[in-house]
Design a protein around this motif. Structure first.
Motif, PDB file in Angstrom:
ATOM      1  N   ALA A 264      -5.937  -0.083  -9.818  1.00 15.81           N
ATOM      2  CA  ALA A 264      -5.653  -1.574  -9.752  1.00 15.81           C
ATOM      3  C   ALA A 264      -4.295  -2.138 -10.262  1.00 15.81           C
ATOM      4  CB  ALA A 264      -6.747  -2.431 -10.426  1.00 15.81           C
ATOM      5  N   ASN A 265      -4.015  -1.311 -11.397  1.00 11.65           N
ATOM      6  CA  ASN A 265      -2.553  -1.665 -12.091  1.00 11.65           C
ATOM      7  C   ASN A 265      -1.489  -1.134 -11.311  1.00 11.65           C
ATOM      8  OD1 ASN A 265      -3.616  -2.600 -14.606  1.00 11.65           O
ATOM      9  ND2 ASN A 265      -3.607  -0.616 -15.511  1.00 11.65           N
ATOM     10  N   VAL A 266      -1.452  -0.023 -10.672  1.00 11.08           N
ATOM     11  CA  VAL A 266      -0.370   0.195  -9.575  1.00 11.08           C
ATOM     12  C   VAL A 266      -0.185  -0.727  -8.468  1.00 11.08           C
ATOM     13  CG1 VAL A 266       0.323   2.138  -8.025  1.00 11.08           C
ATOM     14  CG2 VAL A 266      -0.671   2.749 -10.293  1.00 11.08           C
TER      15      VAL A 266
ATOM     16  N   LEU B  17       0.751  -1.167   0.046  1.00 13.03           N
ATOM     17  CA  LEU B  17      -0.089  -0.094  -0.049  1.00 13.03           C
ATOM     18  C   LEU B  17       0.908   1.279   0.052  1.00 13.03           C
ATOM     19  CD1 LEU B  17      -2.953   1.056   0.077  1.00 13.03           C
ATOM     20  CD2 LEU B  17      -2.549   1.125   2.600  1.00 13.03           C
ATOM     21  N   ARG B  18       1.839   1.252   0.806  1.00 11.37           N
ATOM     22  CA  ARG B  18       2.745   2.252   0.731  1.00 11.37           C
ATOM     23  C   ARG B  18       3.404   2.712  -0.141  1.00 11.37           C
ATOM     24  NH1 ARG B  18       7.083   3.535   5.613  1.00 11.37           N
ATOM     25  NH2 ARG B  18       5.421   3.734   6.838  1.00 11.37           N
ATOM     26  N   LEU B  19       3.790   1.686  -1.011  1.00  3.86           N
ATOM     27  CA  LEU B  19       4.516   1.823  -2.294  1.00  3.86           C
ATOM     28  C   LEU B  19       3.511   2.313  -3.467  1.00  3.86           C
ATOM     29  CD1 LEU B  19       7.381   1.175  -3.097  1.00  3.86           C
ATOM     30  CD2 LEU B  19       6.643  -1.261  -3.945  1.00  3.86           C
ATOM     31  N   ALA B  20       2.373   1.612  -3.545  1.00  5.21           N
ATOM     32  CA  ALA B  20       1.466   2.282  -4.432  1.00  5.21           C
ATOM     33  C   ALA B  20       1.014   3.584  -4.163  1.00  5.21           C
ATOM     34  CB  ALA B  20       0.155   1.026  -4.394  1.00  5.21           C
ATOM     35  N   ALA B  21       0.855   3.848  -2.918  1.00  3.02           N
ATOM     36  CA  ALA B  21       0.203   5.362  -2.601  1.00  3.02           C
ATOM     37  C   ALA B  21       1.220   6.145  -2.741  1.00  3.02           C
ATOM     38  CB  ALA B  21      -0.220   5.257  -1.057  1.00  3.02           C
ATOM     39  N   TYR B  22       2.494   6.141  -2.365  1.00  5.94           N
ATOM     40  CA  TYR B  22       3.598   6.886  -2.880  1.00  5.94           C
ATOM     41  C   TYR B  22       3.351   7.371  -4.190  1.00  5.94           C
ATOM     42  CZ  TYR B  22       5.356   6.825   1.930  1.00  5.94           C
ATOM     43  OH  TYR B  22       5.763   6.833   3.426  1.00  5.94           O
ATOM     44  N   SER B  23       3.501   6.182  -4.950  1.00  9.38           N
ATOM     45  CA  SER B  23       3.768   6.643  -6.480  1.00  9.38           C
ATOM     46  C   SER B  23       2.653   6.994  -7.093  1.00  9.38           C
ATOM     47  CB  SER B  23       4.392   5.108  -6.928  1.00  9.38           C
ATOM     48  OG  SER B  23       3.169   4.242  -6.922  1.00  9.38           O
ATOM     49  N   MET B  24       1.400   6.825  -6.512  1.00  9.31           N
ATOM     50  CA  MET B  24       0.156   7.419  -7.009  1.00  9.31           C
ATOM     51  C   MET B  24       0.262   8.950  -6.987  1.00  9.31           C
ATOM     52  SD  MET B  24      -2.329   5.783  -8.731  1.00  9.31           S
ATOM     53  CE  MET B  24      -3.982   6.054  -8.350  1.00  9.31           C
TER      54      MET B  24
ATOM     55  N   ILE C 297      -8.916  12.018 -14.467  1.00  4.56           N
ATOM     56  CA  ILE C 297      -9.776  11.097 -13.398  1.00  4.56           C
ATOM     57  C   ILE C 297     -10.481   9.782 -13.666  1.00  4.56           C
ATOM     58  CG2 ILE C 297     -11.563  11.425 -11.911  1.00  4.56           C
ATOM     59  CD1 ILE C 297      -9.543  13.381 -11.013  1.00  4.56           C
ATOM     60  N   SER C 298     -10.998   9.803 -14.901  1.00  3.82           N
ATOM     61  CA  SER C 298     -11.675   8.404 -15.248  1.00  3.82           C
ATOM     62  C   SER C 298     -10.932   7.377 -15.460  1.00  3.82           C
ATOM     63  CB  SER C 298     -12.576   8.831 -16.333  1.00  3.82           C
ATOM     64  OG  SER C 298     -12.085   8.844 -17.578  1.00  3.82           O
ATOM     65  N   LEU C 299      -9.563   7.904 -15.785  1.00  4.15           N
ATOM     66  CA  LEU C 299      -8.377   7.047 -15.834  1.00  4.15           C
ATOM     67  C   LEU C 299      -8.055   6.305 -14.720  1.00  4.15           C
ATOM     68  CD1 LEU C 299      -6.007   6.264 -18.300  1.00  4.15           C
ATOM     69  CD2 LEU C 299      -4.859   7.651 -16.921  1.00  4.15           C
ATOM     70  N   LEU C 300      -7.892   7.064 -13.552  1.00  2.49           N
ATOM     71  CA  LEU C 300      -7.439   6.737 -12.583  1.00  2.49           C
ATOM     72  C   LEU C 300      -7.922   5.541 -11.619  1.00  2.49           C
ATOM     73  CD1 LEU C 300      -6.672  10.140 -10.450  1.00  2.49           C
ATOM     74  CD2 LEU C 300      -5.212   8.804 -11.958  1.00  2.49           C
ATOM     75  N   GLY C 301      -9.188   5.207 -11.896  1.00  5.30           N
ATOM     76  CA  GLY C 301      -9.902   4.038 -11.475  1.00  5.30           C
ATOM     77  C   GLY C 301      -9.261   2.777 -11.711  1.00  5.30           C
ATOM     78  N   PRO C 302      -9.284   2.375 -12.843  1.00  8.23           N
ATOM     79  CA  PRO C 302      -8.531   1.266 -13.291  1.00  8.23           C
ATOM     80  C   PRO C 302      -7.011   1.379 -13.126  1.00  8.23           C
ATOM     81  CG  PRO C 302      -9.812   2.257 -15.183  1.00  8.23           C
ATOM     82  CD  PRO C 302      -9.918   3.247 -14.197  1.00  8.23           C
ATOM     83  N   MET C 303      -6.378   2.627 -13.241  1.00  2.61           N
ATOM     84  CA  MET C 303      -4.956   2.702 -13.109  1.00  2.61           C
ATOM     85  C   MET C 303      -4.349   2.077 -11.648  1.00  2.61           C
ATOM     86  SD  MET C 303      -2.644   5.678 -13.754  1.00  2.61           S
ATOM     87  CE  MET C 303      -1.831   6.318 -12.356  1.00  2.61           C
TER      88      MET C 303
END
Lengths: 295, 343, 310
Positions: free
Chosen positions: C245-247, C102-109, C237-243
């Motif tokens: 999961a990818n991140v 989570l930390r990794l995904a959140a930081y990079s998002m 923004i609409s891209l961020l949803g699927p993204m």
């Protein structure tokens, strides 16, 4: 009534892929894109090398030679040798062969399922389309990597089977793209024009819709192959997929990254894969530009 | 007295790599207070580019020459900061497609008040009052409630009314309407044109109306410019153009208007069209731009620059025919001018 | 507003249930049971184990029990580490498992989204400038190169050859250990955001309502921030949803490359140990997060686009 409108209808009333020389034009446009053409040649040459080199090399990919383990690149071992004294050069190319095989097989499955599913949903429309796309949405919600891992863990005994399984969940994008294209084609003026002219439904599908889908499918296929290469590499990092002594680029990179002091173990397979992926990207971009008949 | 707008020898070219598109070629016209000038022409004839040049809204790769004067101020080559003091304030513009010309993400109120607050420097409250008054003026009922709505909650005709209200907020000296009714239903078209005419009289402003509909021109305009391939082929009062057209293109354009009543036994007559296509703006032919489609084309039309000729006070024609003896024209049996005009 | 969220949830819940059912079936339809391993259990012990894990029940009962457990926030028991719950494995008390991912995904998002929007918008505003061209070429290359290739190469360059940064491991999650993984993950997803933002800016600036705004004499600053920003953000923004999961998946791959003790290692071990209940738990966690994020994005959408409110 107004010349702008008539021009618009006039232009849209013709099927772009039917116009004389559309494919020849696309081919020309692609060939003038030196980046894309060079990339395509690179991929073809690499594929041929992957077939030939393991056949003619003086080293066998699986022969171990502990006396010559971890030797840096030299005239005997062009890419160096690994911890078991196996020649990295030949392993890189046999790994490339496996990687290409997996990627192409998976792509064929993806294309088949994706095109069938997408075009059926697009053609039928209405409630069936709704239901079919709902299923795609559900599958979309699953982070694909876990699913691949799960499938590979379940079908792990058979590499081919497991990649068919992975391909079977990677067709979602393809299905969406094809469905969208089919839907928009169905409502395009040239299809309506053909309909009004009394062309049969079968002929509309074969003469007007499928030729226009081919462009999208080709471009998309050029994107699926690198995706599958990456996916197979990722799974190698999770210890799934190809088993020793057979190898793949993913496995080689995974091994190489565990033994960074012998830099050649990582550098050569990683560079090969990097160049291949870039080449696929350029080919896909080139195809997209070439097949975009508007430009 | 100075004319509100004086355009002199305005030329516009677009450079794209090494291709040069000649969109507008030495266009000149003038406009007085309270006057309505119509510009007609096919698509690609340069009418929109001409008015965009006046607004300073041409694409970045456009090259302009000539002069555009608003009263005594030169507009061509003015920088954006100075232009912004004029745009929306002294010169306003409304566009063809009311469905997309309003920002869908902002309320009407926010889109209207910002104009007044910017140009007149008044408070938001005063701007709101002014906006409400203007909405009343363009006959939008229940303006107090509706001003809080978003554009998608209005119909096409209503949106065009809002666009007009927005354009008129600062009481401009000149209003440019670029095909304001093309995207609307015929009945709504008539209402919008009627509204424009009323507002013009009320605010005593000059109007440039771009259209390809001769009917609209006849209804609303005082004077007309007929454009073809970047040139003003013929300009004059409504009477000049409709009752005494001199240019073969104008004549052909008028003849191609579909008529409901057919004269005599001509019931089976087909719609008249102008054969051929407009010339390629990249490689314009030497001489007259209309030469390939003109039924009265003469050897002299294929060489040199065609100079505009004055016929009377306001009537101007860019055509050689006026100087060719009637005999030469008569020889060309296709020429529809030969029988109609007295040259 | 509330009814909108409820409507979204009503769609999301069956979707999630369908996913759970699908994965559950896949795992449980595998022939044999997870305890038929190397060491043989006596029939009594086996019976006891099967009973303890409810594997002796019919499949539909097992599923209902499982869903019931999930509703109580309980992912069940590990097949491998007998007696240990999956919750403890996924959400350990110390830094590990899901927290690392989570930390990794959140930081990079947090890095990817603003950086992608700013760079993309800037490139789109300065279309065809050298900056735009550099950005486009770079994002084409970065988007073609996956973490799995770029990661090891960058470790080789920075950590082994140049010895600037620690190569792997997490230590206590300190800054230096995170620089490379977060950086790689950010670079991997930056092109997606950037290209969409750039295309969106170009579309919006070419739209008719921007032409109107220019004709109103508005200064560039107001045109960009008041009129163009919101419509530009909507596709992003609409891209961020699927993204998201990818991140999340990308973070797990990155963990593998950098040997971080996150969900990735947990998954690998689970696969090696045939601890399917753990794989099941991780898959369901990932799916629920992806769905939750999609709902958040829809709510953001709701606030950005007035046309949805009807």
């Amino acid at each position: 009534m107004n010349s702008k409108l008539i021009n618009k209808i006039g232009a849209a009333g013709f099927n772009p892929s039917q116009s004389t020389g559309f494919w020849r034009g696309a081919c020309n446009r692609f060939c003038y894109n030196y980046f894309a053409l060079g990339s395509l040649i690179f991929i073809l040459v690499l594929a041929i090398l992957c077939i030939i080199i393991p056949l003619i090399s003086r080293h066998e990919y699986s022969t171990t030679d502990f006396a010559n383990s971890l030797i840096p690149p030299n005239s005997m071992y062009w890419f160096g040798s690994d911890g078991l004294g196996r020649d990295l050069f030949v392993r890189c190319f046999i790994g490339g062969r496996i990687t290409f095989e997996i990627a192409v097989a998976a792509t064929v499955v993806v294309l088949f399922i994706g095109v069938m599913y997408g075009s059926i949903a697009g053609f039928l429309g209405g409630k069936i389309d709704n239901l079919m796309m709902r299923i795609v949405d559900v599958l979309y919600g699953i982070p694909f990597l876990f699913f691949s891992i799960l499938l590979l863990a379940l079908f792990g005994q058979s590499l081919v089977l497991s990649f068919v399984a992975i391909a079977a969940i990677s067709w979602l994008d393809m299905a969406r793209v094809v469905r969208g294209q089919t839907l928009s084609l169905r409502n395009r003026e040239f299809v309506e024009a053909a309909y009004i002219c009394g062309v049969s439904k079968f002929k509309i599908i074969t003469r007007h819709i499928i030729p226009n889908l081919i462009g999208v499918v080709i471009v998309y296929a050029a994107l699926v192959v690198p995706n599958m290469i990456v996916l197979s590499a990722v799974l190698s990092f999770f210890g799934l997929g190809v088993m020793e002594p057979m190898t793949s680029w993913g496995l080689l990179i995974s091994d190489g990254s565990k033994n960074m002091s012998s830099w050649w173990l990582l550098l050569f397979p990683a560079l090969l894969m990097l160049l291949t992926l870039l080449a696929f990207t350029f080919v896909a971009n080139g195809l997209r530009d070439a097949l975009d008949s508007d430009s | 007295m100075l004319p509100i707008l004086k355009v002199k020898d305005l030329s516009i070219q677009f450079k794209k790599r090494n291709i040069c598109i000649n969109a507008v070629n030495k266009v000149s016209f003038a406009l007085d207070e309270g006057e309505v000038l119509g510009i007609v022409g096919e698509s690609g004839s340069g009418k929109s580019q001409t008015v965009l040049a006046i607004m300073g809204l041409l694409a970045k790769n456009a090259l302009t020459s000539g002069s555009v004067k608003l009263l005594d101020q030169e507009l061509l080559g003015l920088n954006n900061i100075k232009l912004n003091k004029i745009r929306g304030n002294r010169v306003s513009m409304i566009f063809q497609d009311p469905m997309t010309s309003l920002n869908p993400y902002l309320t009407i109120q926010s889109q209207m008040t910002e104009v007044l607050m910017l140009h007149k420097g008044i408070s938001h409250k005063n701007a709101l009052n002014e906006s409400l008054k203007m909405l009343d003026l363009v006959k939008i009922s229940d303006a107090k409630r509706r001003i809080k709505l978003y554009p998608h909650e209005f119909s096409g005709g209503m949106r065009q009314r809002v666009m007009i209200a927005m354009a008129l907020l600062c009481k401009p000296e000149l209003l440019i309407a670029d095909e304001p009714t093309t995207a609307l239903d015929v009945t709504v078209q008539a209402q919008i044109l009627e509204l424009l005419r009323e507002l013009k009289n009320e605010l005593n402003m000059a109007v440039i109306l771009i259209t390809h509909d001769m009917g609209v021109i006849a209804n609303v305009c005082d004077r007309v410019c007929v454009m073809y391939a970047g040139n003003i082929m013929e300009g004059g009062t409504i009477e000049d153009i409709f009752y005494a057209p001199k240019h073969p293109y104008t004549v052909a354009l008028l003849e191609s208007i579909p008529k409901l009543e057919q004269d005599g036994n001509d019931i089976d007559a087909k719609l008249k069209t102008i054969p051929g296509e407009p010339p390629n703006l990249i490689h314009l032919p030497a001489g007259c731009a209309f030469q390939d489609r003109c039924s009265c084309v003469h050897e002299a039309c294929r060489h040199g620059e065609i100079e505009p000729q004055f016929l009377g006070e306001s009537h101007i024609v860019k055509c050689n025919l006026q100087f060719i003896t009637s005999g030469a024209v008569m020889q060309n049996s296709n020429c529809h001018l030969a029988s109609k005009t007295n040259i | 507003m509330i009814s909108f969220i409820i409507k979204r949830l009503l769609v999301a819940i069956p979707t999630l249930l369908a996913i759970i059912l699908l994965v559950f079936l896949l795992v449980h339809l595998v022939p044999g049971n997870p305890f038929q391993g190397e060491k043989a259990f006596s029939p009594e012990v086996m019976q006891e184990l099967l009973h303890q894990y409810r594997l002796d029940l019919p499949l539909w009962k097992q599923f209902l029990y499982y869903v019931n457990d999930l509703l109580h926030g309980n992912f069940g028991q590990s097949y491998k580490f007998i007696g240990q719950s999956i919750n403890e494995l996924i959400f350990p008390d110390d830094l590990g498992g899901f927290w690392v991912t989570l930390r990794l995904a959140a930081y990079s998002m947090l890095l990817t989204v603003p950086l992608g929007i700013i760079l993309g918008c800037y490139a789109g505003l300065a279309r065809n400038s050298w900056f735009d061209k550099v950005v486009i070429v770079c994002s084409t290359i970065f988007s073609a190169v996956p973490v799995i290739v770029a990661g090891p190469l960058i470790i080789l360059l920075f950590a082994v050859t140049l010895n600037y940064l620690p190569a792997s491991g997490f230590a206590d999650g300190d800054f230096l250990h995170l620089v490379l993984p977060v950086g790689i993950l950010t670079l991997a997803y930056l092109p997606t955001v950037l290209v969409v933002a750039r295309g969106s800016v170009i579309d919006v600036l070419n739209s008719n309502f921007i032409k109107t705004a220019k004709a109103k004499g508005l200064p560039t600053r107001i045109i960009i921030f008041k009129h163009a920003l919101r419509p530009t953000l909507i596709p992003v923004i609409s891209l961020l949803g699927p993204m998201f999961a990818n991140v999340l998946v990308g973070a797990i791959v990155t963990e593998q490359v950098f040997a971080l003790p996150g969900l990735g290692i947990l998954t690998t071990n689970a696969v090696i140990n045939r601890d399917y209940n753990l794989v099941l738990g991780i898959t369901i966690l990932g799916s629920s997060l992806a769905i939750a994020f999609n709902i958040l994005v829809d709510i953001a959408y709701f606030f950005l686009d007035p046309r949805i409110k009807q």
